[in-house]
Design a protein around this motif. Sequence first.
Motif, PDB file in Angstrom:
ATOM      1  N   LEU A   2       0.818  -1.203   0.000  1.00 23.73           N
ATOM      2  CA  LEU A   2       0.000   0.000   0.000  1.00 23.73           C
ATOM      3  C   LEU A   2       0.858   1.262   0.000  1.00 23.73           C
ATOM      4  CD1 LEU A   2      -2.572  -1.056   2.745  1.00 23.73           C
ATOM      5  CD2 LEU A   2      -2.798  -1.289   0.286  1.00 23.73           C
ATOM      6  N   SER A   3       0.281   2.349  -0.462  1.00 22.30           N
ATOM      7  CA  SER A   3       0.969   3.637  -0.355  1.00 22.30           C
ATOM      8  C   SER A   3       0.646   4.236   1.017  1.00 22.30           C
ATOM      9  CB  SER A   3       0.534   4.580  -1.480  1.00 22.30           C
ATOM     10  OG  SER A   3      -0.843   4.845  -1.395  1.00 22.30           O
ATOM     11  N   LYS A  42       5.876   1.055   8.188  1.00 22.76           N
ATOM     12  CA  LYS A  42       5.599  -0.387   8.204  1.00 22.76           C
ATOM     13  C   LYS A  42       4.119  -0.690   7.993  1.00 22.76           C
ATOM     14  CE  LYS A  42       9.569  -1.616  10.968  1.00 22.76           C
ATOM     15  NZ  LYS A  42      10.060  -2.178  12.215  1.00 22.76           N
ATOM     16  N   LEU A  43       3.270   0.296   8.193  1.00 22.48           N
ATOM     17  CA  LEU A  43       1.842   0.109   7.958  1.00 22.48           C
ATOM     18  C   LEU A  43       1.563  -0.219   6.495  1.00 22.48           C
ATOM     19  CD1 LEU A  43       0.406   3.060  10.069  1.00 22.48           C
ATOM     20  CD2 LEU A  43       0.300   0.614  10.621  1.00 22.48           C
ATOM     21  N   ARG A  44       2.452   0.162   5.616  1.00 21.70           N
ATOM     22  CA  ARG A  44       2.280  -0.131   4.193  1.00 21.70           C
ATOM     23  C   ARG A  44       2.189  -1.632   3.949  1.00 21.70           C
ATOM     24  NH1 ARG A  44       6.731   2.145   0.893  1.00 21.70           N
ATOM     25  NH2 ARG A  44       5.245   1.854  -0.781  1.00 21.70           N
ATOM     26  N   GLU A  45       2.926  -2.406   4.725  1.00 20.77           N
ATOM     27  CA  GLU A  45       2.924  -3.866   4.562  1.00 20.77           C
ATOM     28  C   GLU A  45       1.927  -4.562   5.468  1.00 20.77           C
ATOM     29  OE1 GLU A  45       6.587  -6.226   3.780  1.00 20.77           O
ATOM     30  OE2 GLU A  45       7.543  -4.374   4.509  1.00 20.77           O
ATOM     31  N   PHE A  46       1.724  -4.034   6.661  1.00 24.45           N
ATOM     32  CA  PHE A  46       0.892  -4.700   7.669  1.00 24.45           C
ATOM     33  C   PHE A  46      -0.163  -3.757   8.249  1.00 24.45           C
ATOM     34  CE2 PHE A  46       5.252  -6.456   7.879  1.00 24.45           C
ATOM     35  CZ  PHE A  46       4.983  -7.741   7.416  1.00 24.45           C
ATOM     36  N   ARG A  72      -6.198   5.083   8.870  1.00 21.52           N
ATOM     37  CA  ARG A  72      -7.247   4.283   8.238  1.00 21.52           C
ATOM     38  C   ARG A  72      -6.713   3.754   6.914  1.00 21.52           C
ATOM     39  NH1 ARG A  72     -11.328   9.206   6.780  1.00 21.52           N
ATOM     40  NH2 ARG A  72     -10.004  10.197   5.225  1.00 21.52           N
ATOM     41  N   VAL A  73      -7.327   2.681   6.486  1.00 24.94           N
ATOM     42  CA  VAL A  73      -6.955   2.076   5.209  1.00 24.94           C
ATOM     43  C   VAL A  73      -8.115   2.307   4.250  1.00 24.94           C
ATOM     44  CG1 VAL A  73      -6.306  -0.047   4.027  1.00 24.94           C
ATOM     45  CG2 VAL A  73      -5.577   0.327   6.398  1.00 24.94           C
ATOM     46  N   ILE A  74      -7.817   2.948   3.142  1.00 26.95           N
ATOM     47  CA  ILE A  74      -8.822   3.203   2.116  1.00 26.95           C
ATOM     48  C   ILE A  74      -8.238   2.745   0.780  1.00 26.95           C
ATOM     49  CG2 ILE A  74     -10.119   4.963   0.867  1.00 26.95           C
ATOM     50  CD1 ILE A  74     -10.308   6.547   3.386  1.00 26.95           C
ATOM     51  N   ASN A  75      -8.942   1.776   0.185  1.00 28.53           N
ATOM     52  CA  ASN A  75      -8.507   1.186  -1.085  1.00 28.53           C
ATOM     53  C   ASN A  75      -7.070   0.692  -0.958  1.00 28.53           C
ATOM     54  OD1 ASN A  75     -11.061   1.754  -2.240  1.00 28.53           O
ATOM     55  ND2 ASN A  75     -10.389   3.828  -2.681  1.00 28.53           N
ATOM     56  N   SER A  76      -6.152   1.250  -1.686  1.00 30.88           N
ATOM     57  CA  SER A  76      -4.759   0.783  -1.635  1.00 30.88           C
ATOM     58  C   SER A  76      -3.857   1.786  -0.936  1.00 30.88           C
ATOM     59  CB  SER A  76      -4.242   0.525  -3.052  1.00 30.88           C
ATOM     60  OG  SER A  76      -4.289   1.717  -3.808  1.00 30.88           O
ATOM     61  N   GLN A  77      -4.423   2.518   0.036  1.00 27.39           N
ATOM     62  CA  GLN A  77      -3.662   3.563   0.707  1.00 27.39           C
ATOM     63  C   GLN A  77      -3.893   3.543   2.216  1.00 27.39           C
ATOM     64  OE1 GLN A  77      -4.756   7.811  -0.042  1.00 27.39           O
ATOM     65  NE2 GLN A  77      -2.672   7.860  -0.852  1.00 27.39           N
ATOM     66  N   VAL A  78      -2.815   3.770   2.957  1.00 26.26           N
ATOM     67  CA  VAL A  78      -2.898   3.979   4.400  1.00 26.26           C
ATOM     68  C   VAL A  78      -2.806   5.482   4.619  1.00 26.26           C
ATOM     69  CG1 VAL A  78      -1.786   3.596   6.626  1.00 26.26           C
ATOM     70  CG2 VAL A  78      -1.778   1.778   4.914  1.00 26.26           C
ATOM     71  N   GLU A  79      -3.800   6.032   5.303  1.00 26.24           N
ATOM     72  CA  GLU A  79      -3.811   7.463   5.601  1.00 26.24           C
ATOM     73  C   GLU A  79      -3.557   7.663   7.089  1.00 26.24           C
ATOM     74  OE1 GLU A  79      -7.622   8.955   4.388  1.00 26.24           O
ATOM     75  OE2 GLU A  79      -7.025   9.037   2.278  1.00 26.24           O
TER      76      GLU A  79
END
Length: 91
Positions: A2-3, A42-46, A72-79
Motif C-alpha cells: 500500500l501507499s 511499516k503500515l504499508r505492509e501490515f 485508516r486504510v482506504i482502497n490501496s492507501q494507508v492514511e
Amino acid sequence: MLSLLWKKQARLDLLNIVEHIAQDNPDAAEELANDIEAKAEKLREFPEMYKVGRKRGTRELVAHKNYIVVYRVINSQVEVLRVKHSAQQWP
C-alpha cells in the motif's frame, strides 16, 4: 504494498510534538520523530496488524509508550490521520 499518505493534521501533530520535546532535548525529539515515521512506514505492509481504533473506520498504532498514530486504510492507501499523546482525549 500500500501507499502511505500523511494527512496535514497528522504532520502538524508530529511537528508540534517534536518542537515541544526539542525545547529540552533536540536529539530525543529527532529520534522520536524518526521512530514514529519508521513505524508508520511499516503500515504499508501490515495495515491490519494494529487494534481497531476508537473512532469508526480507524486503527491505532502505539508507536511509542506515549504516542498513538491514528490511521485508516482506504482502497490501496494507508492514511495517517493524527498523532496523539496517549494522555490526550481521543476522539
